[in-house]
Design an enzyme around this catalytic site. Structure first.
Site, PDB file in Angstrom:
ATOM      1  N   ARG A 259      32.264   9.285  -8.384  1.00  0.00           N
ATOM      2  CA  ARG A 259      33.021  10.116  -9.331  1.00  0.00           C
ATOM      3  C   ARG A 259      34.379   9.472  -9.606  1.00  0.00           C
ATOM      4  NH1 ARG A 259      34.052  16.618  -8.752  1.00  0.00           N
ATOM      5  NH2 ARG A 259      35.010  16.083  -6.769  1.00  0.00           N
TER       6      ARG A 259
ATOM      7  N   ASP B 132      40.301  21.327  -1.699  1.00  0.00           N
ATOM      8  CA  ASP B 132      40.532  20.081  -2.424  1.00  0.00           C
ATOM      9  C   ASP B 132      41.344  20.390  -3.669  1.00  0.00           C
ATOM     10  OD1 ASP B 132      38.775  21.160  -4.261  1.00  0.00           O
ATOM     11  OD2 ASP B 132      37.302  19.554  -4.131  1.00  0.00           O
TER      12      ASP B 132
HETATM   13  C1  LIG Z   1      35.460  21.265  -5.674  1.00  0.00           C
HETATM   14  C2  LIG Z   1      34.916  19.925  -5.389  1.00  0.00           C
HETATM   15  O1  LIG Z   1      35.194  18.987  -6.057  1.00  0.00           O
HETATM   16  S1  LIG Z   1      33.903  19.761  -4.060  1.00  0.00           S
HETATM   17  C3  LIG Z   1      33.879  18.005  -3.804  1.00  0.00           C
HETATM   18  C4  LIG Z   1      35.094  17.532  -3.132  1.00  0.00           C
HETATM   19  N1  LIG Z   1      35.143  17.962  -1.744  1.00  0.00           N
HETATM   20  C5  LIG Z   1      34.549  17.238  -0.799  1.00  0.00           C
HETATM   21  O2  LIG Z   1      34.035  16.187  -1.079  1.00  0.00           O
HETATM   22  C6  LIG Z   1      34.532  17.766   0.609  1.00  0.00           C
HETATM   23  C7  LIG Z   1      34.552  16.634   1.603  1.00  0.00           C
HETATM   24  N2  LIG Z   1      34.673  17.137   2.954  1.00  0.00           N
HETATM   25  C8  LIG Z   1      35.661  16.771   3.790  1.00  0.00           C
HETATM   26  O3  LIG Z   1      36.538  16.008   3.429  1.00  0.00           O
HETATM   27  C9  LIG Z   1      35.646  17.311   5.180  1.00  0.00           C
HETATM   28  O4  LIG Z   1      34.388  17.832   5.512  1.00  0.00           O
HETATM   29  C10 LIG Z   1      36.665  18.455   5.417  1.00  0.00           C
HETATM   30  C11 LIG Z   1      38.054  17.941   5.128  1.00  0.00           C
HETATM   31  C12 LIG Z   1      36.364  19.636   4.534  1.00  0.00           C
HETATM   32  C13 LIG Z   1      36.565  18.885   6.875  1.00  0.00           C
HETATM   33  O5  LIG Z   1      36.890  17.764   7.640  1.00  0.00           O
HETATM   34  P1  LIG Z   1      36.971  17.794   9.226  1.00  0.00           P
HETATM   35  O6  LIG Z   1      37.551  19.067   9.711  1.00  0.00           O
HETATM   36  O7  LIG Z   1      37.614  16.523   9.644  1.00  0.00           O
HETATM   37  O8  LIG Z   1      35.482  17.772   9.657  1.00  0.00           O
HETATM   38  P2  LIG Z   1      34.934  17.606  11.115  1.00  0.00           P
HETATM   39  O9  LIG Z   1      36.000  17.291  12.115  1.00  0.00           O
HETATM   40  O10 LIG Z   1      34.085  18.770  11.431  1.00  0.00           O
HETATM   41  O11 LIG Z   1      34.006  16.327  10.916  1.00  0.00           O
HETATM   42  C14 LIG Z   1      33.026  15.947  11.840  1.00  0.00           C
HETATM   43  C15 LIG Z   1      32.548  14.573  11.448  1.00  0.00           C
HETATM   44  O12 LIG Z   1      31.942  14.649  10.164  1.00  0.00           O
HETATM   45  C16 LIG Z   1      32.583  13.749   9.286  1.00  0.00           C
HETATM   46  N3  LIG Z   1      32.636  14.358   7.958  1.00  0.00           N
HETATM   47  C17 LIG Z   1      33.077  15.594   7.603  1.00  0.00           C
HETATM   48  N4  LIG Z   1      32.918  15.780   6.290  1.00  0.00           N
HETATM   49  C18 LIG Z   1      32.373  14.657   5.796  1.00  0.00           C
HETATM   50  C19 LIG Z   1      31.983  14.269   4.505  1.00  0.00           C
HETATM   51  N5  LIG Z   1      32.099  15.090   3.450  1.00  0.00           N
HETATM   52  N6  LIG Z   1      31.493  13.040   4.343  1.00  0.00           N
HETATM   53  C20 LIG Z   1      31.344  12.210   5.397  1.00  0.00           C
HETATM   54  N7  LIG Z   1      31.691  12.530   6.660  1.00  0.00           N
HETATM   55  C21 LIG Z   1      32.199  13.748   6.850  1.00  0.00           C
HETATM   56  C22 LIG Z   1      33.958  13.551   9.851  1.00  0.00           C
HETATM   57  O13 LIG Z   1      34.499  12.349   9.391  1.00  0.00           O
HETATM   58  C23 LIG Z   1      33.669  13.568  11.336  1.00  0.00           C
HETATM   59  O14 LIG Z   1      33.145  12.302  11.697  1.00  0.00           O
HETATM   60  P3  LIG Z   1      33.220  11.738  13.218  1.00  0.00           P
HETATM   61  O15 LIG Z   1      32.580  12.753  14.087  1.00  0.00           O
HETATM   62  O16 LIG Z   1      32.462  10.463  13.141  1.00  0.00           O
HETATM   63  O17 LIG Z   1      34.661  11.553  13.518  1.00  0.00           O
HETATM   64  O1  LIG Z   2      34.133  19.389  -8.680  1.00  0.00           O
HETATM   65  C1  LIG Z   2      33.652  20.448  -8.379  1.00  0.00           C
HETATM   66  C2  LIG Z   2      34.324  21.692  -8.533  1.00  0.00           C
HETATM   67  O2  LIG Z   2      33.788  22.717  -8.120  1.00  0.00           O
HETATM   68  O3  LIG Z   2      35.448  21.648  -9.070  1.00  0.00           O
HETATM   69 MG   LIG Z   3      36.028  19.660  -9.774  1.00  0.00          MG
END
Ligand SMILES: CC(=O)SCCNC(=O)CCNC(=O)[C@H](O)C(C)(C)COP(=O)(O)OP(=O)(O)OC[C@H]1O[C@@H](n2cnc3c(N)ncnc32)[C@H](O)[C@@H]1OP(=O)(O)O
Ligand SMILES: O=CC(=O)O
Ligand SMILES: [Mg+2]
Length: 532
Positions: free
Chosen positions: A166, A448
């Site tokens: 994206r 986010d």
């Molecule tokens: C509205 C929108 O646009 S939605 C799309 C945008 N949002 C996203 O992409 C959400 C992405 N998610 C994240 O960044 C994270 O899950 C968070 C910030 C929400 C939570 O993060 P944390 O609290 O650090 O998660 P947590 O500690 O439980 O993570 C456990 C493991 O999973 C991994 N992990 C968590 N989320 C993700 C993810 N989305 N992708 C890859 N790895 C992940 C962490 O890096 C961690 O790895 P490790 O055990 O090897 O160290």
């Molecule tokens: O990018 C996704 C959203 O819900 O905003």
């Molecule tokens: Mg969005």
């Protein structure tokens, strides 16, 4: 600051630092593609941004959006998008996440069908994140990505998710790169670099360059992306139609042009996605001056309230009629460590969200965290069985009118807890963003740029709307909000893992300016970007 040793093509200036390895990304040939696309399309991007402003002014003056009369024939005619490549047929679960190296590896290994690498809502677009994110993807596409964190080694599994990327939305510039003296489009920059380095390699792997396109407001904006795809494919010697893209329907205006957006991109389309969080933000933004518009506490604006339901079902119906994937959005709940009872409730809420999408007919949906992949997969498998998707499930029974899309409810309750929640999340998120982290767990939810936009725009709107009244009868005012900002700042400093960072105090200032100023900032990331 390290200077570049490469031959920078004429017309482009790089103001960002050239750290070790950055020259792998910023090659003369890749930059030449940035220049070519920028020169060819920047004027149109600016025209389209100006059209956004004009449309917003008309809505401010009372105009109601509607399906476009001039494109009625496109909506009425029977046509379908070009066939979807095998590599993108099955998209039951898509994990999304920022382009941090460890997270890239974890996302590929998560068991999801697709990984969407996010240069947008989940990412602070500082120079390091953008260029290192590209480096991470270059390595990942070649199967070479490894890292070590806290003594743990990370590498790709044998079976990994299909990559989608994206790029940034049309509103964002890349300030470190000037073409002919002007900032280049962030979206063009992200797209061109990724394409240049990876398109052929992805093709060799039997995949392709696949994208998610954010925050479009019209089919003309989709046409611009399509034209960029056509030129890029020509420049890189790729067959036309190699690029595939899923458009996020995450603005209220795009909801009126879903057919047209698919039509514009029909040779490059990989369906639509219901980007619920930006969609809610867009509704607040576009109708913020409407005296009848007011939404309740953020937590009450769910996928089951009628206007969100109409949007979700119309998207599904539109996609399947055109042979396109309908992709569900993201429940913001994430696994809760150290509280099994709360965790069970959160997991159940995600399960219900995916179950609803799957039963409705969606072909898959997003998850925020690897711990949610299996749960979401189970819900889609229950409905899809062995099928890769359910595009054949037509929803001719759905009839969503313009009035249905614009029936913004619920208006109540607005509570002090909801107001404080918005302030707290806003400060916490803005502070983390300034520190380079664009996706954060706050109060056990994924936050986010899109979710934070809802929080800050609700506070602005509640101050101005006569309906911005707490459930105990108090009118929300700037005078009420200002001391709350200071109180919530103190809490954020206690709650945030890096609470001592000076960024939170700055975030509180910015939040106060944004929520109490007369003018509404179009995107919170625009003023924030000037701070980093
Ligand atoms: C509205 C929108 O646009 S939605 C799309 C945008 N949002 C996203 O992409 C959400 C992405 N998610 C994240 O960044 C994270 O899950 C968070 C910030 C929400 C939570 O993060 P944390 O609290 O650090 O998660 P947590 O500690 O439980 O993570 C456990 C493991 O999973 C991994 N992990 C968590 N989320 C993700 C993810 N989305 N992708 C890859 N790895 C992940 C962490 O890096 C961690 O790895 P490790 O055990 O090897 O160290
Ligand atoms: O990018 C996704 C959203 O819900 O905003
Ligand atoms: Mg969005």
């Amino acid at each position: 600051m390290t200077e570049s040793t490469i031959d920078i093509p004429a017309g482009i200036e790089i103001e960002g630092e050239f750290k070790a390895d950055y020259e792998q990304v910023l090659t003369p040939e890749a930059l030449a593609l940035v220049v070519k696309l920028s020169r060819s399309f920047e004027a149109r991007r600016q025209e389209l941004l100006a059209i956004r402003v004009q449309r917003a002014k008309r809505i401010d003056a009372g105009e109601r959006p509607d399906f476009l009369p001039e494109t009625a024939a496109i909506r009425a005619a029977d046509w379908r998008i070009a066939p979807i490549p095998e590599a993108l047929a099955c998209r039951r679960v898509e994990i999304t996440g920022p382009v941090d190296r460890k997270m890239v590896i974890n996302a590929f290994n998560s068991g999801a069908d697709v990984y969407m690498a996010d240069f947008e809502d989940a990412n602070t677009p500082n120079w390091e994140n953008q260029i290192e994110g590209q480096l991470n993807l270059i390595d990942a596409v070649r199967g070479n990505i490894t890292t070590e964190r806290n003594g743990k080694q990370y590498k790709l599994n044998d079976k990994i998710a299909t990559l989608m990327v994206r790029p940034r939305g049309w509103h964002l510039d890349e300030k470190h790169v000037l073409v002919d003296g002007k900032r280049v489009s962030g979206g063009i920059f992200d797209f061109a670099l990724f394409m240049f380095h990876n398109a052929h390699e992805l093709q060799k792997r039997g995949e392709g360059p696949f994208f998610y396109l954010p925050k479009l407001e019209s089919h003309l904006e989709a046409r611009l992306w399509n034209d960029i795809f056509v030129m890029t494919q020509r420049e890189l010697g790729l067959p036309q139609g190699t690029i595939k893209a899923t458009v996020l329907i995450e603005t209220i205006l795009a909801a009126f042009e879903m057919d047209e957006i698919l039509y514009e991109l029909k040779d490059h389309s990989a369906g639509l996605n219901a980007g619920r969080w930006d969609y809610i933000f867009s509704c607040i933004k576009k109708f913020r001056l409407d005296k009848d518009f007011c939404l309740a506490d953020r937590a009450k604006v769910t996928m089951t309230v009628p206007f969100m339901r109409s949007y979700a079902l119309l998207l599904l119906k539109t996609c399947h009629r055109r042979g396109a994937h309908a992709m569900g959005g993201m429940a913001a709940l994430i696994p809760i460590k150290n509280d099994p009872v709360k965790n069970e409730l959160a997991m159940n809420a995600v399960r219900i969200d995916k179950e609803r999408d799957a039963i409705d007919g969606y072909d898959g949906g997003w998850v925020a965290h690897p711990g949610l992949v299996e749960l979401a997969m189970t819900e889609f498998k229950k409905v899809l069985g062995d099928k890769p998707n359910q595009i054949g499930k037509l929803r001719d029974d759905v009839h969503a009118t313009a009035d249905d899309l614009l029936a913004f409810q619920p208006e109540t309750p607005i509570t002090e807890a909801g107001l404080r929640y918005n302030i707290n999340v806003g400060i916490h998120y803005l502070g983390s963003w300034l520190d380079g982290n664009g996706c954060v767990p706050i109060h056990n939810l994924m936050e986010d740029a899109a979710t934070a936009e809802i929080s800050r725009s609700q506070v602005w709107q509640w101050i101005r709307s006569s309906k911005g009244v707490l459930d105990d009868g108090r009118k929300i005012t700037a005078g009420m909000v200002r001391p709350m900002i200071q109180e919530e700042l103190l809490k954020v400093k206690q709650e945030a893992p890096n609470g001592s960072s000076p960024s939170y105090a700055r975030a509180a200032q910015i939040f106060e300016e944004m929520s109490t100023a007369t003018a509404f900032a179009e995107f919170l990331t625009l003023p924030l970007y000037e701070e980093i």
